[in-house]
Scaffold this motif. Structure first.
Motif, PDB file in Angstrom:
ATOM      1  N   GLY A 153     -21.759 -23.450  -6.448  1.00 48.61           N
ATOM      2  CA  GLY A 153     -22.200 -24.843  -6.417  1.00 48.61           C
ATOM      3  C   GLY A 153     -21.249 -25.759  -7.162  1.00 48.61           C
ATOM      4  O   GLY A 153     -20.961 -26.868  -6.717  1.00 48.61           O
ATOM      5  N   ILE A 154     -20.759 -25.283  -8.313  1.00 46.82           N
ATOM      6  CA  ILE A 154     -19.809 -26.084  -9.089  1.00 46.82           C
ATOM      7  C   ILE A 154     -18.528 -26.291  -8.299  1.00 46.82           C
ATOM      8  O   ILE A 154     -17.985 -27.399  -8.252  1.00 46.82           O
ATOM      9  CB  ILE A 154     -19.523 -25.413 -10.448  1.00 46.82           C
ATOM     10  CG1 ILE A 154     -20.782 -25.433 -11.311  1.00 46.82           C
ATOM     11  CG2 ILE A 154     -18.368 -26.094 -11.157  1.00 46.82           C
ATOM     12  CD1 ILE A 154     -20.673 -24.604 -12.573  1.00 46.82           C
ATOM     13  N   ILE A 155     -18.040 -25.234  -7.664  1.00 46.58           N
ATOM     14  CA  ILE A 155     -16.816 -25.350  -6.868  1.00 46.58           C
ATOM     15  C   ILE A 155     -17.008 -26.367  -5.757  1.00 46.58           C
ATOM     16  O   ILE A 155     -16.143 -27.222  -5.516  1.00 46.58           O
ATOM     17  CB  ILE A 155     -16.400 -23.975  -6.321  1.00 46.58           C
ATOM     18  CG1 ILE A 155     -15.924 -23.090  -7.475  1.00 46.58           C
ATOM     19  CG2 ILE A 155     -15.315 -24.115  -5.251  1.00 46.58           C
ATOM     20  CD1 ILE A 155     -15.694 -21.645  -7.096  1.00 46.58           C
ATOM     21  N   TRP A 156     -18.149 -26.310  -5.067  1.00 45.08           N
ATOM     22  CA  TRP A 156     -18.396 -27.263  -3.990  1.00 45.08           C
ATOM     23  C   TRP A 156     -18.491 -28.695  -4.504  1.00 45.08           C
ATOM     24  O   TRP A 156     -18.034 -29.630  -3.852  1.00 45.08           O
ATOM     25  CB  TRP A 156     -19.646 -26.894  -3.200  1.00 45.08           C
ATOM     26  CG  TRP A 156     -19.354 -25.858  -2.154  1.00 45.08           C
ATOM     27  CD1 TRP A 156     -19.801 -24.578  -2.149  1.00 45.08           C
ATOM     28  CD2 TRP A 156     -18.537 -26.011  -0.997  1.00 45.08           C
ATOM     29  NE1 TRP A 156     -19.303 -23.926  -1.051  1.00 45.08           N
ATOM     30  CE2 TRP A 156     -18.528 -24.779  -0.320  1.00 45.08           C
ATOM     31  CE3 TRP A 156     -17.806 -27.068  -0.470  1.00 45.08           C
ATOM     32  CZ2 TRP A 156     -17.809 -24.572   0.851  1.00 45.08           C
ATOM     33  CZ3 TRP A 156     -17.091 -26.868   0.703  1.00 45.08           C
ATOM     34  CH2 TRP A 156     -17.102 -25.643   1.349  1.00 45.08           C
ATOM     35  N   MET A 157     -19.092 -28.873  -5.671  1.00 47.86           N
ATOM     36  CA  MET A 157     -19.173 -30.218  -6.257  1.00 47.86           C
ATOM     37  C   MET A 157     -17.780 -30.773  -6.546  1.00 47.86           C
ATOM     38  O   MET A 157     -17.484 -31.932  -6.238  1.00 47.86           O
ATOM     39  CB  MET A 157     -19.977 -30.194  -7.552  1.00 47.86           C
ATOM     40  CG  MET A 157     -21.441 -30.055  -7.377  1.00 47.86           C
ATOM     41  SD  MET A 157     -22.212 -29.999  -9.008  1.00 47.86           S
ATOM     42  CE  MET A 157     -23.909 -29.986  -8.550  1.00 47.86           C
TER      43      MET A 157
ATOM     44  N   LEU B 244     -15.641 -33.093 -16.029  1.00 51.02           N
ATOM     45  CA  LEU B 244     -16.946 -33.555 -16.504  1.00 51.02           C
ATOM     46  C   LEU B 244     -18.066 -33.146 -15.555  1.00 51.02           C
ATOM     47  O   LEU B 244     -19.139 -32.722 -15.991  1.00 51.02           O
ATOM     48  CB  LEU B 244     -16.933 -35.065 -16.694  1.00 51.02           C
ATOM     49  CG  LEU B 244     -16.021 -35.580 -17.805  1.00 51.02           C
ATOM     50  CD1 LEU B 244     -15.959 -37.101 -17.776  1.00 51.02           C
ATOM     51  CD2 LEU B 244     -16.481 -35.074 -19.149  1.00 51.02           C
ATOM     52  N   VAL B 245     -17.817 -33.262 -14.268  1.00 51.32           N
ATOM     53  CA  VAL B 245     -18.821 -32.859 -13.274  1.00 51.32           C
ATOM     54  C   VAL B 245     -19.082 -31.361 -13.366  1.00 51.32           C
ATOM     55  O   VAL B 245     -20.229 -30.906 -13.344  1.00 51.32           O
ATOM     56  CB  VAL B 245     -18.365 -33.260 -11.849  1.00 51.32           C
ATOM     57  CG1 VAL B 245     -19.209 -32.587 -10.783  1.00 51.32           C
ATOM     58  CG2 VAL B 245     -18.418 -34.770 -11.688  1.00 51.32           C
ATOM     59  N   ALA B 246     -18.001 -30.578 -13.489  1.00 49.49           N
ATOM     60  CA  ALA B 246     -18.158 -29.123 -13.585  1.00 49.49           C
ATOM     61  C   ALA B 246     -18.919 -28.734 -14.851  1.00 49.49           C
ATOM     62  O   ALA B 246     -19.795 -27.868 -14.809  1.00 49.49           O
ATOM     63  CB  ALA B 246     -16.788 -28.451 -13.557  1.00 49.49           C
ATOM     64  N   ALA B 247     -18.602 -29.372 -15.972  1.00 47.61           N
ATOM     65  CA  ALA B 247     -19.292 -29.065 -17.221  1.00 47.61           C
ATOM     66  C   ALA B 247     -20.764 -29.436 -17.135  1.00 47.61           C
ATOM     67  O   ALA B 247     -21.639 -28.668 -17.567  1.00 47.61           O
ATOM     68  CB  ALA B 247     -18.621 -29.794 -18.381  1.00 47.61           C
ATOM     69  N   TYR B 248     -21.061 -30.600 -16.581  1.00 50.53           N
ATOM     70  CA  TYR B 248     -22.452 -31.036 -16.428  1.00 50.53           C
ATOM     71  C   TYR B 248     -23.230 -30.047 -15.555  1.00 50.53           C
ATOM     72  O   TYR B 248     -24.348 -29.644 -15.891  1.00 50.53           O
ATOM     73  CB  TYR B 248     -22.489 -32.435 -15.818  1.00 50.53           C
ATOM     74  CG  TYR B 248     -23.882 -32.932 -15.538  1.00 50.53           C
ATOM     75  CD1 TYR B 248     -24.666 -33.431 -16.564  1.00 50.53           C
ATOM     76  CD2 TYR B 248     -24.411 -32.894 -14.256  1.00 50.53           C
ATOM     77  CE1 TYR B 248     -25.952 -33.880 -16.320  1.00 50.53           C
ATOM     78  CE2 TYR B 248     -25.692 -33.342 -13.997  1.00 50.53           C
ATOM     79  CZ  TYR B 248     -26.458 -33.833 -15.036  1.00 50.53           C
ATOM     80  OH  TYR B 248     -27.730 -34.264 -14.783  1.00 50.53           O
ATOM     81  N   ALA B 249     -22.631 -29.655 -14.441  1.00 45.35           N
ATOM     82  CA  ALA B 249     -23.310 -28.728 -13.535  1.00 45.35           C
ATOM     83  C   ALA B 249     -23.503 -27.367 -14.188  1.00 45.35           C
ATOM     84  O   ALA B 249     -24.554 -26.736 -14.049  1.00 45.35           O
ATOM     85  CB  ALA B 249     -22.503 -28.592 -12.247  1.00 45.35           C
TER      86      ALA B 249
ATOM     87  N   TYR C 291     -23.823 -26.638 -17.412  1.00 41.56           N
ATOM     88  CA  TYR C 291     -24.855 -26.681 -18.435  1.00 41.56           C
ATOM     89  C   TYR C 291     -26.250 -26.904 -17.870  1.00 41.56           C
ATOM     90  O   TYR C 291     -27.235 -26.706 -18.559  1.00 41.56           O
ATOM     91  CB  TYR C 291     -24.523 -27.732 -19.497  1.00 41.56           C
ATOM     92  CG  TYR C 291     -23.403 -27.278 -20.388  1.00 41.56           C
ATOM     93  CD1 TYR C 291     -23.539 -26.146 -21.195  1.00 41.56           C
ATOM     94  CD2 TYR C 291     -22.207 -27.964 -20.429  1.00 41.56           C
ATOM     95  CE1 TYR C 291     -22.513 -25.714 -21.998  1.00 41.56           C
ATOM     96  CE2 TYR C 291     -21.171 -27.538 -21.235  1.00 41.56           C
ATOM     97  CZ  TYR C 291     -21.331 -26.407 -22.019  1.00 41.56           C
ATOM     98  OH  TYR C 291     -20.320 -25.971 -22.815  1.00 41.56           O
ATOM     99  N   ASN C 292     -26.326 -27.303 -16.597  1.00 38.15           N
ATOM    100  CA  ASN C 292     -27.629 -27.446 -15.950  1.00 38.15           C
ATOM    101  C   ASN C 292     -27.966 -26.245 -15.080  1.00 38.15           C
ATOM    102  O   ASN C 292     -28.890 -26.302 -14.272  1.00 38.15           O
ATOM    103  CB  ASN C 292     -27.667 -28.729 -15.131  1.00 38.15           C
ATOM    104  CG  ASN C 292     -27.884 -29.929 -16.010  1.00 38.15           C
ATOM    105  OD1 ASN C 292     -28.835 -29.965 -16.781  1.00 38.15           O
ATOM    106  ND2 ASN C 292     -26.981 -30.888 -15.935  1.00 38.15           N
ATOM    107  N   GLY C 293     -27.196 -25.171 -15.209  1.00 41.32           N
ATOM    108  CA  GLY C 293     -27.532 -23.929 -14.525  1.00 41.32           C
ATOM    109  C   GLY C 293     -27.076 -23.817 -13.086  1.00 41.32           C
ATOM    110  O   GLY C 293     -27.561 -22.946 -12.363  1.00 41.32           O
TER     111      GLY C 293
END
Length: 66
Positions: free
Chosen positions: A41-45, A27-32, A34-36
């Motif tokens: 950055g997604i990997i770090w999140m 969910l966090v990866a999908a949200y990030a 879709y927000n560009g």
């Protein structure tokens, strides 16, 4: 308990995980995404989120061992 799956045992204590814990990184990866946010950055999140979950797990292991 509803929504929990046993993933192992630690001594006499069963280790269970809730389905939302497994869904949260996606969910966090999908949200990030879709927000560009960049892939890096997604990997770090996701890594940060998994580190937080690992810290909570180790904290709970401390309760079991105490």
């Amino acid at each position: 308990m509803k929504g929990f799956s046993q993933i192992g045992r630690l001594g006499e204590t069963s280790v269970r995980v809730h389905w939302s814990t497994l869904a949260l990184p996606f969910l966090v990866a999908a949200y990030a995404y879709y927000n560009g946010t960049s892939v890096r950055g997604i990997i770090w999140m996701v890594v940060f989120l998994l580190a937080v979950v690992a810290c909570v797990f180790l904290h709970e292991v401390g309760h079991v061992l105490a």
